[in-house]
Design an enzyme around this catalytic site. Structure first.
Site, PDB file in Angstrom:
ATOM      1  N   ASP A   5      -3.728   4.608  -2.691  1.00  0.00           N
ATOM      2  CA  ASP A   5      -4.983   5.125  -2.136  1.00  0.00           C
ATOM      3  C   ASP A   5      -5.604   6.214  -2.999  1.00  0.00           C
ATOM      4  OD1 ASP A   5      -5.905   3.855   0.198  1.00  0.00           O
ATOM      5  OD2 ASP A   5      -4.276   4.675   1.364  1.00  0.00           O
ATOM      6  N   ARG A   8       0.852  -1.191   0.000  1.00  0.00           N
ATOM      7  CA  ARG A   8       0.000   0.000   0.000  1.00  0.00           C
ATOM      8  C   ARG A   8       0.887   1.239   0.000  1.00  0.00           C
ATOM      9  NH1 ARG A   8      -2.562   2.962   5.160  1.00  0.00           N
ATOM     10  NH2 ARG A   8      -3.899   4.473   4.110  1.00  0.00           N
ATOM     11  N   HIS A  24     -14.837   7.065   6.423  1.00  0.00           N
ATOM     12  CA  HIS A  24     -13.757   6.235   6.949  1.00  0.00           C
ATOM     13  C   HIS A  24     -13.101   7.017   8.073  1.00  0.00           C
ATOM     14  CE1 HIS A  24     -10.809   3.066   7.009  1.00  0.00           C
ATOM     15  NE2 HIS A  24      -9.833   3.956   6.963  1.00  0.00           N
ATOM     16  N   LEU A  25     -13.348   6.582   9.309  1.00  0.00           N
ATOM     17  CA  LEU A  25     -12.975   7.367  10.481  1.00  0.00           C
ATOM     18  C   LEU A  25     -11.990   6.601  11.350  1.00  0.00           C
ATOM     19  CD1 LEU A  25     -16.569   8.588  11.480  1.00  0.00           C
ATOM     20  CD2 LEU A  25     -14.984   9.581   9.812  1.00  0.00           C
ATOM     21  N   GLY A  26     -10.790   7.171  11.485  1.00  0.00           N
ATOM     22  CA  GLY A  26      -9.769   6.574  12.335  1.00  0.00           C
ATOM     23  C   GLY A  26      -8.794   7.648  12.746  1.00  0.00           C
ATOM     24  N   ASP A  65      -6.050   9.909  20.454  1.00  0.00           N
ATOM     25  CA  ASP A  65      -6.652   8.578  20.436  1.00  0.00           C
ATOM     26  C   ASP A  65      -8.078   8.675  20.980  1.00  0.00           C
ATOM     27  OD1 ASP A  65      -7.473   5.918  21.096  1.00  0.00           O
ATOM     28  OD2 ASP A  65      -5.389   5.288  21.153  1.00  0.00           O
ATOM     29  N   MET A  66      -9.054   8.358  20.156  1.00  0.00           N
ATOM     30  CA  MET A  66     -10.454   8.468  20.558  1.00  0.00           C
ATOM     31  C   MET A  66     -10.772   7.602  21.758  1.00  0.00           C
ATOM     32  SD  MET A  66     -13.324  10.005  19.986  1.00  0.00           S
ATOM     33  CE  MET A  66     -13.234  10.719  18.337  1.00  0.00           C
TER      34      MET A  66
END
Length: 378
Positions: A125, A69, A183-185, A258-259
């Site tokens: 991507d 990737r 797309h959630l990160g 960091d959530m």
């Protein structure tokens, strides 16, 4: 044929080994996640990751193809064979995605040395967004800059492609509808999709823009950068570090990007950061829907999108006017379909598999090259 997918992210390596046949049927043998140590030099970090990977059960078979990737592919339309020359060409784009591109290329160089007999393939991507109409690729800048590459590329293409594959399985009749994928990160972006193709996305020339992220600010008044430089005397290096590593949730909370840590915190600053994030994503979803004349399907993926019901609910509650309503029980259980009975928009939680998409693209490239090699006159 054994195909190894190396999915290097900003925080570590996800890898998967697949069996593939000539018809393109894939079977995933196994996968693993390995965290990286950011303080180590890139080459050292890459060697350490591959050494740890070699000790895992993942490599019980020698790969025939290694798929890598690579976040930024510039104007490339699809996967390419990865050579030393191609690596050098891709390195030029590293300044546009410093958290990703350089570590990915370092890993690729190390993999080329470790498996010199394998065929190495780069998947990007950015390629997913090559279908975006011209009006969504331009910044409001002179055409001369656009021609020199100052344009919107978009990212998270492998995640969005996998998300669409999930929707095709979950709700085949909806796959051609007006879809917004979130797309959630640690990095977050949204994509507007119609007829299965990317129409617009929130990220632009780099993965800095769009919605608020873990350590990145999202879209920012460009005058802010000029002010930091001219009035506050910040250096280019200081601004670069601020925008990539010390903004976003980390900056707002003063605690972490960091959530998971923010949700566990009792600090009002942490909860303010979560609220800002949810508002940013909700606004982004509405903007993406405007690009495709409305919305029929909303899909969540990524570490936050797939695993944090409270954040999904906070986002969706701001979009009830669009017909987005979630079932609280289904949402808390992280079910694939979390739509409420009264919703006019279907809302899904999508278990994406970027490594599978990487392998599919690598196999398509191999098949295309095989057809070329066997064409009359070759």
């Amino acid at each position: 044929m054994h195909v190894l997918a190396l999915n290097m992210g900003s925080t570590g390596l996800k890898a998967g080994l697949f069996d593939a046949d000539t018809q393109g049927t894939l079977h995933k043998r196994t996968g693993t996640n390995i965290e990286s140590r950011d303080e180590a030099p890139l080459a050292t970090r890459a060697d350490a990751l591959l050494a740890e990977l070699a000790q895992s059960p993942l490599l019980d078979a020698t790969p025939d193809i290694v798929a890598h990737r690579i976040v930024h592919g510039g104007d490339r339309d699809g996967a390419t064979r990865l050579t030393q020359g191609e690596l050098d060409s891709l390195h030029i784009l590293s300044t546009l995605a410093p958290l990703h591109q350089a570590p990915e290329l370092a890993l690729a160089r190390a993999a080329l040395m470790r498996w010199p007999a394998c065929e190495h393939v780069a998947v990007f991507d950015t390629c997913w967004h090559r279908t975006m109409p011209d009006i969504h690729r331009h910044f409001a800048l002179p055409d001369s800059l656009h021609d020199r590459g100052v344009r919107r590329y978009g990212f998270h293409g492998l995640a969005f492609a996998s998300g669409m594959a999930c929707i095709a399985k979950l709700a085949p009749t909806r796959a051609r509808d007006r879809i917004v994928l979130a797309h959630l990160g640690g990095g977050s972006s949204l994509c507007a999709i119609r007829d299965g193709r990317s129409i617009n996305t929130t990220m632009g020339m780099t993965p800095l823009g769009g919605v608020v992220m873990g350590t990145r600010p999202g879209s920012l008044d460009p005058g802010v950068v000029l002010y930091l430089q001219r009035a506050l005397g910040m250096s280019e290096e200081d601004i670069d570090h601020l925008l990539w590593r010390d903004s976003g949730l980390r900056a707002i909370s003063g605690e972490s990007g960091d959530m998971r840590r923010l949700l566990a915190s009792a600090s009002p600053h942490a909860w303010r950061a979560i609220a800002v994030y949810a508002s940013s994503v909700a606004q982004g979803i509405a903007a993406m829907a405007a690009c495709i004349d409305g919305i029929d399907v909303l899909g969540f993926s990524g570490g936050i999108g797939q695993n944090v019901p409270a954040v999904r609910m906070a986002i969706c509650e701001q979009l009830q006017w669009m017909g987005i309503r979630t079932d609280s029980i289904a949402n808390e259980a992280n079910r694939e379909d979390i739509s409420a009975a009264t919703a006019t928009v279907s809302t899904f939680v999508l278990p994406i598999d970027e490594e599978r998409e990487m392998v599919l693209e690598a196999m398509l490239l191999k098949q295309a090259r095989g057809r070329l090699n066997h064409a009359p006159g070759c």
